[in-house]
Design a protein around this motif. Structure first.
Motif, PDB file in Angstrom:
ATOM      1  N   PRO A  29       0.596  -1.310   0.185  1.00 58.09           N
ATOM      2  CA  PRO A  29       0.139  -0.048   0.015  1.00 58.09           C
ATOM      3  C   PRO A  29       0.755   1.401  -0.016  1.00 58.09           C
ATOM      4  O   PRO A  29       0.470   2.220  -0.652  1.00 58.09           O
ATOM      5  CB  PRO A  29      -0.779  -0.309   1.451  1.00 58.09           C
ATOM      6  CG  PRO A  29      -0.728  -1.403   1.585  1.00 58.09           C
ATOM      7  CD  PRO A  29       0.513  -2.084   1.286  1.00 58.09           C
ATOM      8  N   ILE A  30       1.974   1.139   0.816  1.00 59.83           N
ATOM      9  CA  ILE A  30       2.807   2.429   0.715  1.00 59.83           C
ATOM     10  C   ILE A  30       3.343   2.790  -0.655  1.00 59.83           C
ATOM     11  O   ILE A  30       3.456   4.094  -0.935  1.00 59.83           O
ATOM     12  CB  ILE A  30       4.053   2.123   1.877  1.00 59.83           C
ATOM     13  CG1 ILE A  30       3.239   2.058   3.138  1.00 59.83           C
ATOM     14  CG2 ILE A  30       5.052   3.445   1.760  1.00 59.83           C
ATOM     15  CD1 ILE A  30       4.271   1.766   4.373  1.00 59.83           C
TER      16      ILE A  30
ATOM     17  N   VAL B  84       1.809   1.873  -3.272  1.00 59.13           N
ATOM     18  CA  VAL B  84       0.866   2.566  -4.179  1.00 59.13           C
ATOM     19  C   VAL B  84       0.721   3.944  -4.086  1.00 59.13           C
ATOM     20  O   VAL B  84       0.414   4.699  -4.853  1.00 59.13           O
ATOM     21  CB  VAL B  84      -0.281   1.706  -3.828  1.00 59.13           C
ATOM     22  CG1 VAL B  84      -1.518   2.416  -4.349  1.00 59.13           C
ATOM     23  CG2 VAL B  84      -0.285   0.349  -4.442  1.00 59.13           C
ATOM     24  N   VAL B  85       0.671   4.258  -2.896  1.00 58.14           N
ATOM     25  CA  VAL B  85       0.515   5.473  -2.398  1.00 58.14           C
ATOM     26  C   VAL B  85       1.523   6.535  -3.078  1.00 58.14           C
ATOM     27  O   VAL B  85       1.215   7.744  -3.786  1.00 58.14           O
ATOM     28  CB  VAL B  85       0.306   6.126  -0.842  1.00 58.14           C
ATOM     29  CG1 VAL B  85       0.608   7.352  -0.511  1.00 58.14           C
ATOM     30  CG2 VAL B  85      -0.843   5.397  -0.150  1.00 58.14           C
TER      31      VAL B  85
ATOM     32  N   TYR C  14       1.102   6.884  -6.836  1.00 55.29           N
ATOM     33  CA  TYR C  14       0.140   7.615  -7.314  1.00 55.29           C
ATOM     34  C   TYR C  14       0.206   9.118  -7.129  1.00 55.29           C
ATOM     35  O   TYR C  14      -0.566  10.249  -7.338  1.00 55.29           O
ATOM     36  CB  TYR C  14      -1.346   7.123  -6.965  1.00 55.29           C
ATOM     37  CG  TYR C  14      -1.620   6.106  -7.631  1.00 55.29           C
ATOM     38  CD1 TYR C  14      -2.121   6.200  -9.050  1.00 55.29           C
ATOM     39  CD2 TYR C  14      -1.863   4.745  -7.332  1.00 55.29           C
ATOM     40  CE1 TYR C  14      -2.599   5.267  -9.680  1.00 55.29           C
ATOM     41  CE2 TYR C  14      -2.298   3.738  -8.184  1.00 55.29           C
ATOM     42  CZ  TYR C  14      -2.437   4.040  -9.505  1.00 55.29           C
ATOM     43  OH  TYR C  14      -3.209   2.924 -10.047  1.00 55.29           O
TER      44      TYR C  14
ATOM     45  N   ASP D 228      -1.487  10.813  14.230  1.00 54.97           N
ATOM     46  CA  ASP D 228      -2.072   9.681  13.428  1.00 54.97           C
ATOM     47  C   ASP D 228      -3.586   9.475  13.684  1.00 54.97           C
ATOM     48  O   ASP D 228      -4.309   8.711  12.966  1.00 54.97           O
ATOM     49  CB  ASP D 228      -1.238   8.623  13.321  1.00 54.97           C
ATOM     50  CG  ASP D 228      -1.646   7.668  12.046  1.00 54.97           C
ATOM     51  OD1 ASP D 228      -1.761   8.303  11.087  1.00 54.97           O
ATOM     52  OD2 ASP D 228      -1.419   6.416  12.316  1.00 54.97           O
TER      53      ASP D 228
ATOM     54  N   VAL E  44      -7.903  13.979   5.815  1.00 53.35           N
ATOM     55  CA  VAL E  44      -7.570  12.777   4.790  1.00 53.35           C
ATOM     56  C   VAL E  44      -8.919  12.254   4.776  1.00 53.35           C
ATOM     57  O   VAL E  44      -9.197  11.700   3.725  1.00 53.35           O
ATOM     58  CB  VAL E  44      -6.695  11.941   5.367  1.00 53.35           C
ATOM     59  CG1 VAL E  44      -6.310  10.805   4.749  1.00 53.35           C
ATOM     60  CG2 VAL E  44      -4.980  12.736   5.409  1.00 53.35           C
TER      61      VAL E  44
ATOM     62  N   VAL F 127     -10.482  11.231   1.201  1.00 50.23           N
ATOM     63  CA  VAL F 127     -10.442  10.121   0.555  1.00 50.23           C
ATOM     64  C   VAL F 127     -11.746   9.352   0.441  1.00 50.23           C
ATOM     65  O   VAL F 127     -11.686   8.576  -0.526  1.00 50.23           O
ATOM     66  CB  VAL F 127      -9.238   9.179   1.435  1.00 50.23           C
ATOM     67  CG1 VAL F 127      -8.065   9.687   1.301  1.00 50.23           C
ATOM     68  CG2 VAL F 127      -9.773   8.576   2.621  1.00 50.23           C
TER      69      VAL F 127
ATOM     70  N   THR G  33      -8.092  12.376  -4.271  1.00 48.71           N
ATOM     71  CA  THR G  33      -7.055  13.117  -3.566  1.00 48.71           C
ATOM     72  C   THR G  33      -5.459  12.691  -3.782  1.00 48.71           C
ATOM     73  O   THR G  33      -5.022  12.568  -2.866  1.00 48.71           O
ATOM     74  CB  THR G  33      -7.246  12.857  -2.109  1.00 48.71           C
ATOM     75  OG1 THR G  33      -7.418  11.442  -1.968  1.00 48.71           O
ATOM     76  CG2 THR G  33      -8.718  13.574  -1.631  1.00 48.71           C
TER      77      THR G  33
ATOM     78  N   VAL H 110      -3.160  14.497  -1.218  1.00 55.20           N
ATOM     79  CA  VAL H 110      -2.990  13.853   0.114  1.00 55.20           C
ATOM     80  C   VAL H 110      -2.031  12.760   0.010  1.00 55.20           C
ATOM     81  O   VAL H 110      -1.061  12.546   0.521  1.00 55.20           O
ATOM     82  CB  VAL H 110      -4.352  13.144   0.422  1.00 55.20           C
ATOM     83  CG1 VAL H 110      -4.278  11.972   1.476  1.00 55.20           C
ATOM     84  CG2 VAL H 110      -5.446  14.122   0.756  1.00 55.20           C
ATOM     85  N   ASN H 111      -2.087  12.236  -1.393  1.00 54.37           N
ATOM     86  CA  ASN H 111      -0.762  11.092  -1.656  1.00 54.37           C
ATOM     87  C   ASN H 111       0.630  11.797  -1.723  1.00 54.37           C
ATOM     88  O   ASN H 111       1.585  11.095  -1.113  1.00 54.37           O
ATOM     89  CB  ASN H 111      -1.063  10.389  -2.865  1.00 54.37           C
ATOM     90  CG  ASN H 111      -2.221   9.493  -2.883  1.00 54.37           C
ATOM     91  OD1 ASN H 111      -2.812   9.348  -1.890  1.00 54.37           O
ATOM     92  ND2 ASN H 111      -2.732   8.796  -3.916  1.00 54.37           N
TER      93      ASN H 111
ATOM     94  N   SER I 100       1.733  12.477   1.785  1.00 53.05           N
ATOM     95  CA  SER I 100       1.858  11.059   2.575  1.00 53.05           C
ATOM     96  C   SER I 100       3.175  10.627   2.240  1.00 53.05           C
ATOM     97  O   SER I 100       4.074  10.248   2.919  1.00 53.05           O
ATOM     98  CB  SER I 100       0.703  10.105   2.333  1.00 53.05           C
ATOM     99  OG  SER I 100      -0.498  10.824   2.534  1.00 53.05           O
TER     100      SER I 100
ATOM    101  N   PHE J 198       6.235   9.575   4.604  1.00 54.30           N
ATOM    102  CA  PHE J 198       7.020   8.502   4.636  1.00 54.30           C
ATOM    103  C   PHE J 198       8.497   8.610   4.421  1.00 54.30           C
ATOM    104  O   PHE J 198       9.203   7.944   5.439  1.00 54.30           O
ATOM    105  CB  PHE J 198       6.400   7.739   3.434  1.00 54.30           C
ATOM    106  CG  PHE J 198       7.154   6.430   3.482  1.00 54.30           C
ATOM    107  CD1 PHE J 198       6.835   5.348   4.387  1.00 54.30           C
ATOM    108  CD2 PHE J 198       7.996   5.886   2.535  1.00 54.30           C
ATOM    109  CE1 PHE J 198       7.300   4.110   4.136  1.00 54.30           C
ATOM    110  CE2 PHE J 198       8.664   4.705   2.705  1.00 54.30           C
ATOM    111  CZ  PHE J 198       8.288   3.677   3.621  1.00 54.30           C
TER     112      PHE J 198
ATOM    113  N   VAL K 114       9.949   9.921   7.847  1.00 56.87           N
ATOM    114  CA  VAL K 114       9.940   8.847   8.732  1.00 56.87           C
ATOM    115  C   VAL K 114      10.968   7.785   8.339  1.00 56.87           C
ATOM    116  O   VAL K 114      12.041   7.415   9.158  1.00 56.87           O
ATOM    117  CB  VAL K 114       8.620   8.210   8.732  1.00 56.87           C
ATOM    118  CG1 VAL K 114       8.615   6.721   9.519  1.00 56.87           C
ATOM    119  CG2 VAL K 114       7.599   8.704   9.288  1.00 56.87           C
ATOM    120  N   ALA K 115      11.232   7.345   7.069  1.00 55.63           N
ATOM    121  CA  ALA K 115      12.093   6.459   6.799  1.00 55.63           C
ATOM    122  C   ALA K 115      13.699   7.156   6.775  1.00 55.63           C
ATOM    123  O   ALA K 115      14.469   6.525   7.204  1.00 55.63           O
ATOM    124  CB  ALA K 115      12.139   6.142   5.296  1.00 55.63           C
TER     125      ALA K 115
END
Lengths: 273, 285
Positions: free
Chosen positions: A25-26, A28-29, A32, A208, A228, A232, A237, A240-241, A244, A248, A251-252
């Protein structure tokens, strides 16, 4: 031995598959976020358009700022309240220790949605009957978040506090240091990793959080997760991606830096040994 | 502080340090739950103003919870949470076992972080991404002719995905702490791998596995975002019913009664867990 090898391969294959499942999913976000089309479910070509669009949206920027403000204040209050309680509980022999620990446990076991509606009912009644209480808004969101995240701080800090033993504090007292200087020079530095971990977790939980926030907010205070969720649901949106994706990356990068520092420390420790 | 005290002295921090948090909990956790009970026993006024509440000792809201319509929602929620928990264990336990037993010590930290990192990124976004993936008209599921969005299957995938780390971390911690030389000894003495697993690994790691299971089951049963997004409002959890009563239909007494029902049912599971945890301690594992 042959079958042990097969088992090992099967388990490794499964491990890799599950990690892929976690990151699908990450991915995919992120993909997109770079899609030029407004339609989020089909790919129309590469574009950076949504990254600039995201930060031109006053609504998104305001929601992000509000979430950061609430999360930072929440981390501060939850860490202060939780650490103080963990110090008192850690080596206490009081008869209140067990019921109080049960109360801490209960705040984590009661489903979030139940705390959320109870808080909503409470805040509305308290504001109507006691003028002192704020109306639903960012302050009530903050008050509700602290209940929930301070319990996590208590658990983390207390585990470290009881785990590290009291020998060094005893030595400090024996050498004539008072409680305050013992706390400052002995206990606090050794607790610091747990306190930082607790504060970080409290920050993340608040930043979160959707369920507690949406029930304790009014129409005018929209946090980032609320923005969000509102958007969504209608599936249009890409901005929003984009936001995000940036989060990410942050964070990484933070995690990679932390790991690099820990690795270097580990290396020097090995070198000394 | 005098010097030269007895060795048995263990420095303690004063109990009043817990007072601020205790006060906070009494005001903002215990009092709200008490008001929730009062609301569940109150009655909705018939006025057009809507949210007028008549306090008292009415059982209307509570008896409405036992309506077959809502009993079904409760049953559906607990079945889904149980199924989601089982699936999480089935997916997560081999992962935790692999991490503890087969990943080299050098890489363990990295794999552990890979499991934790998704947890630090927005839960809503990751759930929403599943909607994109499972959308029958989208690029992924569309290509596979998969059409499960807005069904219980999509909700199940969302549940497993969302709560997997919550199980994997305690399971991994339990497996990591275990003394693996016991298993090696059993294998040397002629036990089959399955026997060694069943008689040594499983009993020794059971407390960690049990707490991981509970850690997953409780929030799943209280979930409302995942069924809302991936079930598309066609597949209700108790959480969705509660949400509807507070934001929408605005029947606060009934919403409060449903919330209390959820809490009572879940506390039964917590009590069962505490009993089994205490029994484990008595055996002195």
């Amino acid at each position: 031995m042959h079958s042990a090898q097969t088992r090992r391969r099967l388990l490794s294959g499964w491990g890799v598959l599950v990690l892929l499942f976690l990151y699908l999913p990450i991915a995919v976000v992120i993909v997109y976020a770079f899609n030029s089309s407004r339609d989020v479910s089909t790919w129309k070509g590469f574009s950076l358009h949504w990254f600039s669009a995201a930060f031109r949206s006053d609504r998104y920027v305001a929601a992000l700022e509000l979430s950061l403000k609430i999360a930072a204040l929440n981390a501060l209050f939850a860490t202060l309240l939780g650490t103080a309680a963990a110090l008192a509980l850690g080596r206490s022999r009081s008869k209140w220790k067990v019921p109080f620990s049960a109360l801490v446990f209960l705040t984590l076991v009661v489903p979030e949605i139940v705390i959320a509606v109870a808080s909503r009912v409470f805040f509305v009644q308290a504001h109507d009957n006691v003028g002192l209480f704020p109306a639903l808004g960012w302050k009530t969101i903050l008050l509700a978040h602290v209940v929930w995240s301070s319990a996590v701080v208590v658990l983390i800090v207390r585990a470290r506090f009881t785990g590290m033993g009291s020998a060094l504090e005893e030595a400090s007292f024996d050498l004539g240091a008072g409680p305050l200087s013992t706390f400052r020079q002995v206990t606090l530095p050794r607790l610091a990793p747990a306190i930082v971990a607790g504060a970080l977790l409290a920050f993340t939980m608040s930043f979160d959080d959707y369920v507690l926030s949406v029930f304790t907010a009014s129409g005018t205070s929209e946090t980032w997760p609320m923005a969000v969720f509102n958007d969504v649901r209608f599936g249009v949106t890409p901005a929003v991606n984009a936001i995000s994706t940036i989060m990410f990356a942050v964070v990484a990068a933070g995690v990679a830096t932390a790991m690099w520092i820990m690795n270097r420390r580990g290396d020097t420790a090995d070198g000394l040994a | 502080m005098r010097r030269g005290r007895a060795r048995s002295f263990a420095p303690r921090y004063p109990s009043w340090l817990a007072a601020p948090l205790l006060g906070y909990y009494l005001l903002l956790f215990v009092a709200p739950l008490a008001i929730l009970v009062a609301f569940a026993l109150a009655k909705q006024g018939d006025s057009f103003a809507g949210s007028q509440i008549i306090y008292g000792f009415y059982t209307d809201a509570i008896s409405q919870v036992f309506d077959s319509l809502y009993v079904n929602v409760f049953r559906q929620t607990f079945l889904m949470a149980a199924g989601g928990t089982l699936a999480t264990v089935a997916v997560g336990f081999p992962l935790a076992y692999w991490m503890a037993r087969h990943v080299s010590p050098k890489r363990k930290g990295l794999v552990l972080l890979l499991v934790i990192i998704p947890f630090w990124t927005s839960f809503l976004i990751r759930t929403f991404a599943w909607k994109l993936i499972l959308d029958g008209d989208g690029s992924f599921a569309g290509a596979l002719h998969l059409n499960i969005l807005y069904t219980w299957k999509a909700v199940l995938i969302g549940l497993v995905y969302g709560y997997l780390p919550l199980f994997v971390l305690p399971a991994y911690a339990a497996l990591e702490r275990m003394d693996w030389s016991l298993v090696d000894g059993a294998l040397d003495l002629g036990a089959t791998p399955w026997q060694a697993f069943k008689d040594i690994t499983l009993p020794l790691t059971r407390p960690g596995l049990l707490s991981g299971t509970l850690l997953v089951f409780i929030p799943m049963a209280g979930e409302y975002v995942i069924p809302e997004m991936l079930g598309g409002g066609r597949f209700l959890f108790v959480g969705n019913v509660i949400q509807g009563q507070f934001i929408g239909a605005d029947n606060w007494p009934f919403g409060s009664a449903v919330s209390l029902g959820l809490m009572v049912l879940l506390s039964l599971f917590v009590i069962l867990y505490l009993i089994s945890a205490m029994r484990e301690e008595q055996f002195g594992a």
